[in-house]
Design a protein around this motif. Structure first.
Motif: not given
Length: 347
Positions: A110, A116-119, A121-122, A156, A160, A163
């Motif tokens: 991070t 984060t939403a991106e992390v 999702r992964e 954020e 999250i 997601v």
């Protein structure tokens, strides 16, 4: 008697105020194992009210609050909890999770320290290749202690949550210093609380109480949390004595946290001015200051030992030392700490 004139090791080193001591001495108590300590019950009700949750459970430590919170959502051995790689639960508490529950982590980097939403999702993506790894829970942290107390933005947090909902995974918030985050963002704690399934916060950090943390969540989960609290050895008896200080902390603490943040900023700016490159000012958002001691030509432990010799307490941080402002730190103390750093570097 403390060996430090100025103790910046943590915001957990604070002494109870006169008001807290009086409340503790006069606290109405019962037996918390039986659930009939009235002061504990009032603190739990107040914590639920402040966070907008249905219920709360008062436990001795933040680690216990987190571990119970994680266990509530985790289905069993072989399943994972997703978290940022620097998150307290996935680093400092990682062995505790293994010992108490057999929990393992899937962690991701991070960049800002917070999820984060991106992390997310992964981390929550299905194991399409082997179809073996199963994630039961997403753990987030606010503020992010491993990078200096940065604030996970409420927007954020909402992203999250979306997601996590898409993945069908609940969220636990390690909000040990969530009131610092709220003070820095100028928002209410409920802005984050409403986006998670369970959360914890400490009254023993920035809020200034001598001991204790609250785990908050839905009423049904809090019934199970109370059972786990007993199994984990947290069924303290006349705990109203310390819960009384927690009630004072919740009432008086949040409104003065901005003072700690201002002093941390003054400390950081003073160091940055004297030792350019020693502090990343962009990351000084709340009550923590991380100092890169290599700028002074010092190894972290050497710098901390020298500061101790000057009567100023610090602890280790990535590449250097950590200082944390709190209710017992004054403007004069900040100047004393800055003078100590100058003396340490000069030697």
């Amino acid at each position: 008697m403390s060996e430090y004139r100025v103790d910046l090791r943590s915001d957990t080193v604070t002494k109870p105020s006169a008001v807290m001591r009086r409340a503790m001495a006069e606290a109405e108590v019962g037996d918390d194992w039986y659930g009939d300590d009235p002061t504990v019950n009032r603190l739990q009700e107040r914590a639920a009210e402040v966070t907008g949750m249905e219920g709360a459970v008062f436990v001795p430590t933040g680690t216990m609050a987190n571990q119970i919170g994680l266990r509530l959502h985790w289905s069993g051995n072989g399943h994972l909890v997703a978290a940022g790689e620097g998150a307290h639960v996935a680093s400092t508490e990682v062995m505790t999770s293994a010992v108490l529950s057999g929990i393992s982590y899937r962690s991701g980097r991070t960049p800002h320290g917070w999820m984060t939403a991106e992390v997310a999702r992964e981390l929550l993506a299905p194991d399409a290749y082997y179809d073996v790894e199963v994630v039961d829970l997403l753990a987030v942290e606010n503020t992010a202690g491993s990078v200096g107390g940065t604030v996970l933005p409420a927007d954020e947090m909402r992203a999250i949550r979306k997601v996590a909902q898409e993945a069908g995974v609940p969220i636990h918030l390690d909000g040990a210093r969530i009131f610092n985050a709220a003070a820095a963002a100028g928002a209410d704690v409920s802005e984050w609380a409403r986006e998670v399934d369970t959360m914890m916060f400490c009254v023993s950090k920035g809020l200034g109480a001598p001991i204790g943390s609250l785990l908050c969540g839905p009423a049904e989960l809090m019934r199970e949390a109370r059972r786990l609290k007993i199994l984990y050895g947290g069924a303290w008896r006349q705990a109203g004595v310390v819960a009384a200080a927690g009630l004072v902390a919740l009432e008086e603490g949040p409104g003065r946290l901005h003072e700690d943040h201002e002093r941390a900023r003054r400390l950081a700016e003073g160091l940055a001015e004297t030792f350019p490159g020693s502090v990343d000012l962009a990351r000084v958002e709340t009550n923590m200051v991380f100092v890169d001691t290599s700028v002074m030509g010092l190894e972290p432990l050497e710098a901390i030992a020298r500061m101790q010799g000057e009567g100023v307490g610090c602890t280790t941080a990535p590449r250097g030392a950590r200082m944390v402002t709190h209710v017992d730190i004054s403007d004069e103390d900040v100047e004393t700490a800055l003078a100590a750093w100058k003396s340490v570097a000069a030697r």
